[in-house]
Design a protein around this motif. Structure first.
Motif, PDB file in Angstrom:
ATOM      1  N   VAL A   7       0.903  -1.244  -0.125  1.00  0.00           N
ATOM      2  CA  VAL A   7      -0.153  -0.088  -0.024  1.00  0.00           C
ATOM      3  C   VAL A   7       0.993   1.313  -0.141  1.00  0.00           C
ATOM      4  CG1 VAL A   7      -1.703   1.021   1.275  1.00  0.00           C
ATOM      5  CG2 VAL A   7      -1.697  -1.325   1.309  1.00  0.00           C
ATOM      6  N   GLN A   8       0.688   2.183  -0.798  1.00  0.00           N
ATOM      7  CA  GLN A   8       1.439   3.430  -0.787  1.00  0.00           C
ATOM      8  C   GLN A   8       1.738   3.846   0.585  1.00  0.00           C
ATOM      9  OE1 GLN A   8       0.880   7.078  -0.524  1.00  0.00           O
ATOM     10  NE2 GLN A   8       2.842   7.391  -1.613  1.00  0.00           N
ATOM     11  N   PRO A   9       2.800   4.088   0.836  1.00  0.00           N
ATOM     12  CA  PRO A   9       3.168   4.490   2.378  1.00  0.00           C
ATOM     13  C   PRO A   9       2.246   5.627   3.100  1.00  0.00           C
ATOM     14  CG  PRO A   9       5.164   3.930   1.128  1.00  0.00           C
ATOM     15  CD  PRO A   9       3.980   4.114   0.369  1.00  0.00           C
ATOM     16  N   ASP A  10       2.343   6.791   2.406  1.00  0.00           N
ATOM     17  CA  ASP A  10       1.703   7.687   3.108  1.00  0.00           C
ATOM     18  C   ASP A  10       0.065   7.306   3.337  1.00  0.00           C
ATOM     19  OD1 ASP A  10       3.920   9.200   3.058  1.00  0.00           O
ATOM     20  OD2 ASP A  10       3.330  10.343   1.262  1.00  0.00           O
ATOM     21  N   LEU A  11      -0.607   6.827   2.483  1.00  0.00           N
ATOM     22  CA  LEU A  11      -1.958   6.324   2.569  1.00  0.00           C
ATOM     23  C   LEU A  11      -2.161   5.588   3.480  1.00  0.00           C
ATOM     24  CD1 LEU A  11      -3.195   6.461  -1.191  1.00  0.00           C
ATOM     25  CD2 LEU A  11      -3.596   8.194   0.449  1.00  0.00           C
ATOM     26  N   ARG A  12      -1.266   4.594   3.549  1.00  0.00           N
ATOM     27  CA  ARG A  12      -1.176   3.455   4.645  1.00  0.00           C
ATOM     28  C   ARG A  12      -1.188   3.868   6.173  1.00  0.00           C
ATOM     29  NH1 ARG A  12       3.515   0.038   3.734  1.00  0.00           N
ATOM     30  NH2 ARG A  12       4.497   1.498   5.118  1.00  0.00           N
ATOM     31  N   PHE A  13      -0.181   5.102   6.270  1.00  0.00           N
ATOM     32  CA  PHE A  13       0.146   5.761   7.414  1.00  0.00           C
ATOM     33  C   PHE A  13      -1.082   6.443   7.844  1.00  0.00           C
ATOM     34  CE2 PHE A  13       1.036   9.710   9.835  1.00  0.00           C
ATOM     35  CZ  PHE A  13       1.700   8.686  11.109  1.00  0.00           C
ATOM     36  N   ALA A  14      -1.925   7.164   6.792  1.00  0.00           N
ATOM     37  CA  ALA A  14      -3.124   8.092   7.181  1.00  0.00           C
ATOM     38  C   ALA A  14      -4.292   6.985   7.540  1.00  0.00           C
ATOM     39  CB  ALA A  14      -3.546   8.869   5.883  1.00  0.00           C
ATOM     40  N   ALA A  15      -4.310   6.052   6.888  1.00  0.00           N
ATOM     41  CA  ALA A  15      -5.382   4.983   7.171  1.00  0.00           C
ATOM     42  C   ALA A  15      -5.290   4.436   8.640  1.00  0.00           C
ATOM     43  CB  ALA A  15      -5.399   3.744   6.213  1.00  0.00           C
ATOM     44  N   ALA A  16      -3.910   4.038   8.859  1.00  0.00           N
ATOM     45  CA  ALA A  16      -3.471   3.470  10.226  1.00  0.00           C
ATOM     46  C   ALA A  16      -3.924   4.629  11.472  1.00  0.00           C
ATOM     47  CB  ALA A  16      -2.185   3.154  10.467  1.00  0.00           C
ATOM     48  N   LEU A  17      -3.538   5.795  11.057  1.00  0.00           N
ATOM     49  CA  LEU A  17      -3.927   7.080  12.011  1.00  0.00           C
ATOM     50  C   LEU A  17      -5.352   7.141  12.327  1.00  0.00           C
ATOM     51  CD1 LEU A  17      -2.496   9.171  13.602  1.00  0.00           C
ATOM     52  CD2 LEU A  17      -2.797  10.801  11.728  1.00  0.00           C
ATOM     53  N   VAL A  18      -5.968   6.801  11.222  1.00  0.00           N
ATOM     54  CA  VAL A  18      -7.463   7.262  11.172  1.00  0.00           C
ATOM     55  C   VAL A  18      -8.116   5.861  12.273  1.00  0.00           C
ATOM     56  CG1 VAL A  18      -9.799   6.742  10.213  1.00  0.00           C
ATOM     57  CG2 VAL A  18      -7.946   8.435   9.187  1.00  0.00           C
ATOM     58  N   LEU A  19      -7.594   4.664  11.961  1.00  0.00           N
ATOM     59  CA  LEU A  19      -8.059   3.762  13.025  1.00  0.00           C
ATOM     60  C   LEU A  19      -7.562   3.671  14.263  1.00  0.00           C
ATOM     61  CD1 LEU A  19      -7.288   0.591  10.391  1.00  0.00           C
ATOM     62  CD2 LEU A  19      -9.379   1.592  11.313  1.00  0.00           C
ATOM     63  N   VAL A  20      -6.351   3.929  14.559  1.00  0.00           N
ATOM     64  CA  VAL A  20      -5.907   4.111  15.978  1.00  0.00           C
ATOM     65  C   VAL A  20      -6.721   5.373  16.625  1.00  0.00           C
ATOM     66  CG1 VAL A  20      -3.819   4.910  17.275  1.00  0.00           C
ATOM     67  CG2 VAL A  20      -3.639   3.187  15.468  1.00  0.00           C
ATOM     68  N   THR A  21      -6.987   6.506  16.028  1.00  0.00           N
ATOM     69  CA  THR A  21      -7.665   7.516  16.592  1.00  0.00           C
ATOM     70  C   THR A  21      -8.912   7.254  16.934  1.00  0.00           C
ATOM     71  OG1 THR A  21      -6.461   9.335  15.095  1.00  0.00           O
ATOM     72  CG2 THR A  21      -8.589  10.034  16.259  1.00  0.00           C
ATOM     73  N   ILE A  22      -9.674   6.394  15.961  1.00  0.00           N
ATOM     74  CA  ILE A  22     -10.960   5.818  16.591  1.00  0.00           C
ATOM     75  C   ILE A  22     -11.082   4.644  17.238  1.00  0.00           C
ATOM     76  CG2 ILE A  22     -12.839   4.720  15.459  1.00  0.00           C
ATOM     77  CD1 ILE A  22     -12.414   5.538  12.685  1.00  0.00           C
ATOM     78  N   GLY A  23     -10.086   4.010  17.540  1.00  0.00           N
ATOM     79  CA  GLY A  23      -9.804   3.165  18.599  1.00  0.00           C
ATOM     80  C   GLY A  23      -9.604   3.754  20.003  1.00  0.00           C
ATOM     81  N   VAL A  24      -8.926   4.934  19.912  1.00  0.00           N
ATOM     82  CA  VAL A  24      -8.880   5.696  20.974  1.00  0.00           C
ATOM     83  C   VAL A  24      -9.980   6.280  21.621  1.00  0.00           C
ATOM     84  CG1 VAL A  24      -7.482   7.643  22.131  1.00  0.00           C
ATOM     85  CG2 VAL A  24      -6.429   6.190  20.919  1.00  0.00           C
ATOM     86  N   LEU A  25     -10.794   7.006  20.630  1.00  0.00           N
ATOM     87  CA  LEU A  25     -11.789   7.914  20.881  1.00  0.00           C
ATOM     88  C   LEU A  25     -13.045   6.628  21.234  1.00  0.00           C
ATOM     89  CD1 LEU A  25     -12.119  10.396  18.001  1.00  0.00           C
ATOM     90  CD2 LEU A  25     -11.610  10.656  20.613  1.00  0.00           C
ATOM     91  N   ALA A  26     -12.991   5.555  20.649  1.00  0.00           N
ATOM     92  CA  ALA A  26     -14.355   4.613  21.096  1.00  0.00           C
ATOM     93  C   ALA A  26     -14.503   4.167  22.498  1.00  0.00           C
ATOM     94  CB  ALA A  26     -14.226   3.254  20.159  1.00  0.00           C
ATOM     95  N   PRO A  27     -13.349   4.030  23.328  1.00  0.00           N
ATOM     96  CA  PRO A  27     -13.877   3.773  24.744  1.00  0.00           C
ATOM     97  C   PRO A  27     -14.479   4.855  25.552  1.00  0.00           C
ATOM     98  CG  PRO A  27     -11.635   2.837  24.037  1.00  0.00           C
ATOM     99  CD  PRO A  27     -12.116   3.925  23.139  1.00  0.00           C
TER     100      PRO A  27
END
Length: 121
Positions: free
Chosen positions: A54-74
């Motif tokens: 996966v193109q590295p910048d887009l992979r990092f952005a997707a990972a950042l979105v998932l981690v951010t949601i994972g932190v907000l969800a609780p």
């Protein structure tokens, strides 16, 4: 235990103790959101840690979105649990879900970024 010593007081200091089944169902829903949060965090970390095509910048952005949601969800799960518990104690209608939109949009954005990143790679 008296209601004065239970936390959060704004939840337990109102209404009457409901049938335990309702409180336990509300707690199970809270715990399901916690499991979802852990999965989002693990997915975000794995997306960045693994060498995926996966193109590295887009992979990092997707990972950042998932981690951010994972932190907000609780946090959102705890607020939802408290609102539900308070409504149960007051014998009023349960509040509408508040975190579904964030989860749906976030996962769609992360998935879209990965999809575009796969095509661009």
């Amino acid at each position: 235990m008296s209601d004065e010593r239970r936390f959060p007081r704004w939840v337990y200091g109102t209404g009457t103790d409901p049938d335990a089944r309702f409180s336990l169902a509300n707690e199970r829903t809270f715990l399901a959101w916690i499991r979802t949060s852990l999965a989002l965090l693990a997915g975000g970390v794995a997306l960045e840690a693994l060498n995926l095509p996966v193109q590295p910048d887009l992979r990092f952005a997707a990972a950042l979105v998932l981690v951010t949601i994972g932190v907000l969800a609780p946090v959102l799960a705890w607020i939802s649990w408290a609102r539900g518990e308070r409504a149960i104690r007051q014998s009023s209608a349960l509040p509408a879900p508040s975190a579904f939109g964030l989860l749906v949009v976030g996962v769609c954005v992360a998935g879209g970024l990965v999809l575009v990143g796969l095509i661009a790679a």
